[in-house]
Design an enzyme around this catalytic site. Structure first.
Site, PDB file in Angstrom:
ATOM      1  CG  HIS A   1      -1.952   0.807   1.361  1.00 35.02           C
ATOM      2  ND1 HIS A   1      -3.372   0.901   1.738  1.00 35.02           N
ATOM      3  CD2 HIS A   1      -1.730   1.835   0.530  1.00 35.02           C
ATOM      4  CE1 HIS A   1      -3.626   2.182   1.700  1.00 35.02           C
ATOM      5  NE2 HIS A   1      -3.333   2.729   0.850  1.00 35.02           N
TER       6      HIS A   1
ATOM      7  CG  HIS B   1      -0.920   6.804  -1.827  1.00 36.47           C
ATOM      8  ND1 HIS B   1      -1.751   6.304  -2.824  1.00 36.47           N
ATOM      9  CD2 HIS B   1      -0.765   6.130  -1.012  1.00 36.47           C
ATOM     10  CE1 HIS B   1      -2.363   5.714  -2.037  1.00 36.47           C
ATOM     11  NE2 HIS B   1      -2.812   5.834  -0.566  1.00 36.47           N
TER      12      HIS B   1
ATOM     13  NE  ARG C   1       1.298  10.949  -2.832  1.00 37.11           N
ATOM     14  CZ  ARG C   1       0.187  11.158  -2.524  1.00 37.11           C
ATOM     15  NH1 ARG C   1      -1.330  10.647  -3.161  1.00 37.11           N
ATOM     16  NH2 ARG C   1       0.471  11.380  -1.203  1.00 37.11           N
TER      17      ARG C   1
ATOM     18  CG  ASP D   1      -6.250   3.608  -0.794  1.00 41.57           C
ATOM     19  OD1 ASP D   1      -6.846   3.175   0.104  1.00 41.57           O
ATOM     20  OD2 ASP D   1      -5.040   4.112  -0.424  1.00 41.57           O
TER      21      ASP D   1
ATOM     22  CG  HIS E   1     -10.849   4.361   1.142  1.00 48.13           C
ATOM     23  ND1 HIS E   1      -9.270   5.186   1.619  1.00 48.13           N
ATOM     24  CD2 HIS E   1     -11.753   5.356   1.807  1.00 48.13           C
ATOM     25  CE1 HIS E   1      -9.658   6.320   2.294  1.00 48.13           C
ATOM     26  NE2 HIS E   1     -10.616   6.526   2.872  1.00 48.13           N
TER      27      HIS E   1
ATOM     28  CG  HIS F   1      -6.201   2.624   5.421  1.00 44.30           C
ATOM     29  ND1 HIS F   1      -7.075   2.373   5.051  1.00 44.30           N
ATOM     30  CD2 HIS F   1      -5.538   3.107   4.122  1.00 44.30           C
ATOM     31  CE1 HIS F   1      -7.888   3.480   4.657  1.00 44.30           C
ATOM     32  NE2 HIS F   1      -6.984   3.570   3.486  1.00 44.30           N
TER      33      HIS F   1
ATOM     34  CG  ASP G   1      -2.503   4.499   3.446  1.00 40.74           C
ATOM     35  OD1 ASP G   1      -2.091   5.355   2.481  1.00 40.74           O
ATOM     36  OD2 ASP G   1      -3.060   5.331   4.018  1.00 40.74           O
TER      37      ASP G   1
ATOM     38  CG  HIS H   1       0.717  15.333   1.081  1.00 39.76           C
ATOM     39  ND1 HIS H   1       0.161  15.202   0.236  1.00 39.76           N
ATOM     40  CD2 HIS H   1       0.266  14.077   2.175  1.00 39.76           C
ATOM     41  CE1 HIS H   1      -0.414  14.365   0.237  1.00 39.76           C
ATOM     42  NE2 HIS H   1      -1.229  14.460   1.711  1.00 39.76           N
TER      43      HIS H   1
END
Length: 430
Positions: A60, A62, A64, A152, A179, A232, A305, A309
């Site tokens: 899991h 990200h 991007r 998700d 999710h 999660h 997860d 950012h």
């Protein structure tokens, strides 16, 4: 090229191995595991005092890319994964464009082959554009290399769509990664709804927002006979329902993040936006329930997860900040320091949660040191002490609530298909 990893504590739960042994790697494959291997011409790696494990898997993540490369891209994300001890990561489809067709899935795989340093397995979206209205072409996604489907970041709110998704995915043996969030209950929430949300003056997200959808998806999995995986998981109520469903033979699995195993909602009082995550950090009783779920086997794996950012989306007022934690580079050290060293979790269970747990859910030939398989190996130094310093992250995302924390037990070396890609704090690309 041959590598001979000598004298480490080999921990391979899939083969019930936990002993001081050598591991011989040749031509990118595991060639032998035995005491005192002799291999002329092999590069020797002294692993005395280290744990030699099957390559860790994070199902899991990200990454991007495409669309949000200012937050992370495949090059930076896979380097973060290698530094965190992961040899395989599964990337979620909430990119731009969404991974809802073969072209985007193929792009991700090709980019990973060119610029990545670990294995990248794409996860396709359940619905087109993650809009929740029309199923993606799952046959096309499977052909393009997707190992699961998920929306998700967003729930599939329409129960009829979710039922059809489970039935359709089951035709291809694809797990559906759910999710679980009722947006009508969670909308505009900033943290867990409870004592501390009142004290801190922040709008709360109730545990029921997760648990209602967990209950629905368990019912749909039972109705269809298909496999559903709860992403999660964060509440005691969810764990209780999943445990009961598993005992009744429902095909339901689940994952937990390191931050939900370690932090409580009290820490949000710092108003540090790095503590803002979805699902939110929960009270101590939920943390205790999650840990119990690890110990009794209700929880199948640990997943980060990983949600990197850029600075501007976190360096702002709490209610304006983005949800998410950059988790790849700290996950193993957090579990080692907070659960393994205090003897809450034993070494074999910890390794299984990062290896055969996710591999079995995804149905991939990873997570073991079987002779003849790809030499994906994670070597952990259980005595290595380091401070979490986001400035040193390979990830573009520096958003971690663990900054400044001193942890004991870190990945020491990461080997992918017989090639050392990370050693003693440094990515090796040559």
């Amino acid at each position: 090229m041959k590598l001979l990893i000598r004298g480490g504590r080999v921990i391979d739960p899939a083969n019930e191995i936990d002993a001081i042994m050598d591991v011989l790697v040749a031509d990118g494959k595991i060639e032998a595991i035995a005491p005192n291997i002799q291999a002329e011409g092999a590069i020797n790696i002294d692993a005395a005092g280290k744990w030699v494990c099957p390559g860790f898997i994070d199902m899991h993540v990200h990454l991007r890319e495409p669309g949000f490369e200012y937050k992370e891209d495949i090059a930076s994300g896979t380097r973060a994964a290698a530094a965190g001890g992961f040899t395989t990561v599964c990337c979620m489809p909430n990119t731009d464009p969404v991974i809802d067709n073969a072209a985007v899935a193929s792009f991700v795989r090709e980019r990973a082959q060119k610029s990545g340093v670990v294995n990248v397995l794409p996860i396709g979206s359940i619905t087109k554009k993650q809009a929740g209205r029309e199923l993606s072409e799952m046959a096309e996604l499977v052909e393009a290399g997707c190992v699961a489907v998920s929306d998700d970041g967003l729930p599939v709110a329409d129960s009829a769509i979710m039922r059809n998704a489970l039935q359709y995915a089951d035709m291809f043996g694809l797990p559906v990664l759910s999710h679980c969030e009722d947006l009508n209950l969670a909308r505009d929430g900033q943290m867990h709804e409870g004592y501390y949300s009142i004290i801190y003056g922040l709008k709360g997200i109730p545990a029921a927002a997760e648990e209602i959808m967990v209950a629905r998806d368990i019912i749909l999995a039972q109705t269809t006979g298909a496999q559903v995986h709860i992403c999660h998981v964060s509440t005691a109520g969810s764990i209780d329902m999943i445990r009961d469903a598993q005992e009744r033979g429902v095909q339901v699995s689940c994952e937990v993040t390191p931050h939900h195993l370690i932090l409580t909602d009290e820490i949000v009082g710092s108003y540090d936006a790095d503590t803002k995550v979805n699902p939110p950090l929960r009270p101590l009783e939920d943390v205790v329930a999650l840990r119990e779920g690890l110990l009794d086997g209700t929880i199948d794996c640990i997943a980060t997860d990983h949600a990197p950012h850029h600075l501007e989306s976190k360096d702002c007022e709490y209610n304006l900040a983005a949800f998410g934690i950059s988790g790849l580079e700290t996950a193993v050290a957090l579990i080692m320091d907070k659960l393994v060293h205090p003897q809450i979790l034993d070494a074999e269970t910890m390794v299984s949660l990062f290896t055969i747990g996710p591999a079995d859910i995804l149905g991939i030939n990873k997570g073991s040191l079987d002779v003849g398989t790809d030499a994906d190996i994670t070597i952990v130094d259980p005595e290595l002490v380091r401070e979490v310093n986001p400035r040193e992250f390979y990830s573009k995302g520096k958003n971690t609530p663990f900054k400044g924390m001193v942890l004991k037990g870190w990945p020491w070396m990461t080997i992918v298909s017989g090639r050392v890609v990370y050693k003693e704090g440094k990515i090796i690309t040559e």
